[in-house]
Design a protein around this motif. Structure first.
Motif: not given
Length: 261
Positions: A1-21, A72-78
């Motif tokens: 499991m990975k962790s993101i703590t910053s709003r400036d993270n590229a993946f987080y910004k991608e998720l934010k766009q998908l959540s609103t548009s 995680e059991g299926g080797r998916g990304h979390v």
């Protein structure tokens, strides 16, 4: 499991766009599933998501933990997010803070309409579209065709209203409905409050395409002319008409009743 703590993270910004548009979701060919029920349904019916996103606080929830364990059991990304960052992604109030990032399914479209289907002509309310999809899935219909003016089926509101029905349906968007109806090899029934023919008087045991229209204007005049029949649902009292989602449910389950009789 990975962790993101910053709003400036590229993946987080991608998720934010998908959540609103919706535009971002269409362009990326991806969408977000919000909540345990939708995520469990995706795992059961479609397999692993592209990514599982969870808030740190939600990991203590047994249902959420079980979904994360399956991924995680299926080797998916979390990826885990602080609760505050996750809150900006979810449109669900008091949700469980679990999201799946998934590729929007792109089923192969049949050349000609040959089986029962739903045709949505400018149905704009996401709640109505989701309810119609849910009733279609429960009624044994497997294909849905949407005109360009219909609400985007993979938006969060439609997904929540459909409660997982998306995953048992083939959904086609931006469809030229007049061309589809002209070439159809099935009976096409257009619902109309002004039709003289009652739904109870139509033989629905064979393949049927249900043509449902805009909440206020109904099915467009051109499509009404192309339909095999126009049908009405009789009702008592002074209410002018049924909501389009309620109308759809009556139609689908009258067809199911006739087929099972």
């Amino acid at each position: 499991m990975k962790s993101i703590t910053s709003r400036d993270n590229a993946f987080y910004k991608e998720l934010k766009q998908l959540s609103t548009s919706s535009q971002a979701r269409r362009k990326a060919g991806q969408t977000l599933l919000d909540g345990v029920h939708l995520c469990q349904a995706w795992l059961d019916l479609a397999g692993a998501p592209l990514h599982c996103v969870v808030s740190e606080g939600a990991l203590a929830n047994p249902e959420v933990a079980a979904v994360v364990e399956r991924v995680e059991g299926g080797r998916g990304h979390v990826t885990a997010l602080p609760d505050a960052l996750f809150g900006a992604l979810s449109q669900v109030e008091h949700g469980v803070n679990l999201l799946f990032l998934v590729a929007t399914p792109q089923p192969a479209r049949p050349a000609v309409l040959t089986e029962s289907a739903v045709l949505l002509d400018g149905v704009q309310d996401p709640g109505n579209v989701g309810s119609i999809l849910r009733s279609a899935g429960a009624g044994g219909i497997t294909q849905v065709y949407c005109s360009p003016g219909t609400a985007f089926c993979w938006s969060p509101k439609v997904l929540r209203a459909a409660m997982g029905a998306h995953f048992v349906l083939d959904i086609f968007e931006n469809v030229d409905l007049p061309a589809l109806v002209r070439a159809a090899e099935v009976t096409v029934l257009a619902t109309s409050g002004y039709a003289e023919r009652r739904i109870w008087d139509v033989d629905l045991r064979g393949p049927t395409a249900w043509l449902l229209g805009h909440e206020g204007q109904g099915v467009s005049a051109g499509l009404l002319e192309l339909a095999t029949h126009r049908v009405a649902i009789p009702h008592a009292g002074q209410v002018e008409s049924l909501n389009v989602a309620a109308c759809a449910a009556v139609c689908f389950f009258e067809q199911l009743r006739q087929r099972q009789a």
